[in-house]
Design a protein around this motif. Sequence first.
Motif, PDB file in Angstrom:
ATOM      1  N   ALA A 259     -26.568 -14.700  10.185  1.00 23.97           N
ATOM      2  CA  ALA A 259     -26.671 -14.792   8.716  1.00 23.97           C
ATOM      3  C   ALA A 259     -25.528 -14.033   8.046  1.00 23.97           C
ATOM      4  CB  ALA A 259     -28.019 -14.242   8.255  1.00 23.97           C
ATOM      5  N   VAL A 260     -25.184 -12.873   8.589  1.00 27.66           N
ATOM      6  CA  VAL A 260     -24.054 -12.112   8.042  1.00 27.66           C
ATOM      7  C   VAL A 260     -22.766 -12.915   8.188  1.00 27.66           C
ATOM      8  CG1 VAL A 260     -22.667 -10.012   8.282  1.00 27.66           C
ATOM      9  CG2 VAL A 260     -25.159  -9.880   8.471  1.00 27.66           C
ATOM     10  N   GLY A 261     -22.556 -13.492   9.364  1.00 27.14           N
ATOM     11  CA  GLY A 261     -21.352 -14.283   9.591  1.00 27.14           C
ATOM     12  C   GLY A 261     -21.247 -15.461   8.637  1.00 27.14           C
ATOM     13  N   LEU A 262     -22.362 -16.112   8.372  1.00 28.09           N
ATOM     14  CA  LEU A 262     -22.352 -17.237   7.442  1.00 28.09           C
ATOM     15  C   LEU A 262     -22.081 -16.772   6.016  1.00 28.09           C
ATOM     16  CD1 LEU A 262     -25.309 -19.276   8.944  1.00 28.09           C
ATOM     17  CD2 LEU A 262     -22.937 -20.041   8.769  1.00 28.09           C
ATOM     18  N   ALA A 263     -22.630 -15.609   5.651  1.00 30.01           N
ATOM     19  CA  ALA A 263     -22.368 -15.074   4.311  1.00 30.01           C
ATOM     20  C   ALA A 263     -20.892 -14.714   4.154  1.00 30.01           C
ATOM     21  CB  ALA A 263     -23.252 -13.861   4.050  1.00 30.01           C
TER      22      ALA A 263
ATOM     23  N   ASP B 152     -19.366  -1.641  10.778  1.00 27.36           N
ATOM     24  CA  ASP B 152     -20.000  -0.540  11.503  1.00 27.36           C
ATOM     25  C   ASP B 152     -21.490  -0.821  11.730  1.00 27.36           C
ATOM     26  OD1 ASP B 152     -17.559   0.860  11.443  1.00 27.36           O
ATOM     27  OD2 ASP B 152     -18.041   1.737   9.487  1.00 27.36           O
ATOM     28  N   LEU B 153     -22.144  -1.447  10.767  1.00 37.38           N
ATOM     29  CA  LEU B 153     -23.539  -1.828  10.964  1.00 37.38           C
ATOM     30  C   LEU B 153     -23.657  -2.857  12.085  1.00 37.38           C
ATOM     31  CD1 LEU B 153     -24.855  -2.289   7.288  1.00 37.38           C
ATOM     32  CD2 LEU B 153     -24.958  -0.240   8.706  1.00 37.38           C
ATOM     33  N   LEU B 154     -22.770  -3.825  12.096  1.00 32.87           N
ATOM     34  CA  LEU B 154     -22.816  -4.878  13.104  1.00 32.87           C
ATOM     35  C   LEU B 154     -22.594  -4.335  14.514  1.00 32.87           C
ATOM     36  CD1 LEU B 154     -20.790  -7.603  11.186  1.00 32.87           C
ATOM     37  CD2 LEU B 154     -23.158  -7.863  11.959  1.00 32.87           C
ATOM     38  N   THR B 155     -21.710  -3.362  14.654  1.00 28.48           N
ATOM     39  CA  THR B 155     -21.366  -2.824  15.974  1.00 28.48           C
ATOM     40  C   THR B 155     -22.183  -1.589  16.346  1.00 28.48           C
ATOM     41  OG1 THR B 155     -19.587  -1.493  14.999  1.00 28.48           O
ATOM     42  CG2 THR B 155     -19.000  -3.678  15.843  1.00 28.48           C
TER      43      THR B 155
ATOM     44  N   LEU C 289     -15.562 -13.026  17.622  1.00 27.75           N
ATOM     45  CA  LEU C 289     -15.748 -11.618  17.287  1.00 27.75           C
ATOM     46  C   LEU C 289     -17.136 -11.126  17.674  1.00 27.75           C
ATOM     47  CD1 LEU C 289     -14.107 -11.530  13.739  1.00 27.75           C
ATOM     48  CD2 LEU C 289     -13.243 -10.383  15.779  1.00 27.75           C
ATOM     49  N   ALA C 290     -18.149 -11.907  17.323  1.00 24.66           N
ATOM     50  CA  ALA C 290     -19.535 -11.467  17.516  1.00 24.66           C
ATOM     51  C   ALA C 290     -19.877 -11.274  18.978  1.00 24.66           C
ATOM     52  CB  ALA C 290     -20.489 -12.473  16.875  1.00 24.66           C
ATOM     53  N   THR C 291     -19.277 -12.057  19.856  1.00 23.67           N
ATOM     54  CA  THR C 291     -19.674 -12.051  21.262  1.00 23.67           C
ATOM     55  C   THR C 291     -18.697 -11.327  22.174  1.00 23.67           C
ATOM     56  OG1 THR C 291     -18.607 -14.194  21.681  1.00 23.67           O
ATOM     57  CG2 THR C 291     -20.901 -14.227  20.923  1.00 23.67           C
TER      58      THR C 291
ATOM     59  N   PHE D 258     -21.095  -7.955  17.776  1.00 20.71           N
ATOM     60  CA  PHE D 258     -21.772  -7.951  16.480  1.00 20.71           C
ATOM     61  C   PHE D 258     -23.227  -8.345  16.693  1.00 20.71           C
ATOM     62  CE2 PHE D 258     -17.693  -9.113  13.882  1.00 20.71           C
ATOM     63  CZ  PHE D 258     -17.197  -7.846  14.101  1.00 20.71           C
ATOM     64  N   GLN D 259     -24.047  -7.371  17.142  1.00 24.35           N
ATOM     65  CA  GLN D 259     -25.467  -7.572  17.427  1.00 24.35           C
ATOM     66  C   GLN D 259     -25.689  -8.493  18.630  1.00 24.35           C
ATOM     67  OE1 GLN D 259     -27.915  -6.064  14.461  1.00 24.35           O
ATOM     68  NE2 GLN D 259     -26.055  -4.907  14.971  1.00 24.35           N
ATOM     69  N   PHE D 260     -24.700  -8.571  19.477  1.00 26.27           N
ATOM     70  CA  PHE D 260     -24.796  -9.171  20.806  1.00 26.27           C
ATOM     71  C   PHE D 260     -24.328  -8.133  21.818  1.00 26.27           C
ATOM     72  CE2 PHE D 260     -24.538 -13.090  18.339  1.00 26.27           C
ATOM     73  CZ  PHE D 260     -25.332 -13.990  19.038  1.00 26.27           C
TER      74      PHE D 260
END
Length: 366
Positions: free
Chosen positions: A91-95, A130-133, A255-257, A281-283
């Motif tokens: 959801a963050v990535g889409l935003a 920082d929240l994501l990581t 980035l996320a993965t 990023f939350q993975f």
Amino acid sequence: MNSSLFPVVAAALLTPFALSAPLPRSTPEEQGVSPAAIVKFVEAADKNVNTFHSFMIVRHGHVIAEGWWKPESADKPHILNSVSKSFNSTAVGLAIQDGKLKLDDPVLKFFPEDAPENPSENLKAMTVRDLLTMTCGHESEPKRDNGGPSVKQFLAHPVPFKSGTHFQYNTMGSYTLSAIVRKVTGQTPLEYLKPRLFEPLGIDNPRWDSSPEGNSLGGYGLYLRTEDIAKLGQLYLQKGKWNEKQLISQDWVGLATSKQVPNENAGHAGIGADWKEGYGFQFWRCRHNAYRGDGAGGQFCIVMPEQDMVVAITADTGNMQGELDVVWEHLLPAVREDALPADAAAGENLKQAIDRLVAHPVKKGN
């Protein structure tokens, strides 16, 4: 599909209900995986981990085996616990993709009314990235009170480390990401993801519990079916593309993965070899160049790019490393580049192994 083999393994390979836009089904052999090895995986999972609830194996975009430990079933939503974080991150990535926020936006920008009276310099510097990581700068994970999580609680927690430098598992940070999504879009992650993710993937009736503040819980509280978990993994495996449409950018998926921060020295419940491979990023990163969404009690969305494979698992166990170990030990060696000859006997063995599955009484620590 080999029509002579299909009736033999149908019960192992097909769900007994109609999903909205289900993933295509195939045999293990057609997708280059030994059904005999899947039998060994199922038997090891049943014997060594107390207790699996379900699994689904997807190769080349096709479900090749799936099973539920009775009384669990294919149509029953399961609590995802922290696998919710990977959906929240999406959801963050889409935003970000929609231009609603940026990775380097400071967190306090979104919550001036909830900030401490004299915020520290480290808190001022804390960003969405920082929240994501999970590198918010906290020495300990902020706790939520009995009334549920709140952004104010999160922002009040001491920030002794410079943001971006210290990995500390942080579910309250994930909740704060959910609150940011709602701030910038006017919708909770559940609402925001429905037309952008859940509906395109054919995920029906997602449930995401909310806080007293009205935000999706973000880091936990999402209920989905096993196939829904597999669909998220398949979307990321396909670099954000689904049915020829780019739902989420390939750059975000990368980035996320990928390993954004090291975590080999961090403490985390269920720690094992696969909890020391880095964090995106939350993975979580895994061994074997894989990555995963990961939830307490043994919920997994495992993506293996080199094998073009996704494994979704639900469970109720404390032996989360054991779950991953049976995947690495039995499934990885079974993957071949080309299709394999049909094996009716192994298909029948797989069907019988799955039909026998019954959830064991849960024992603490296993």
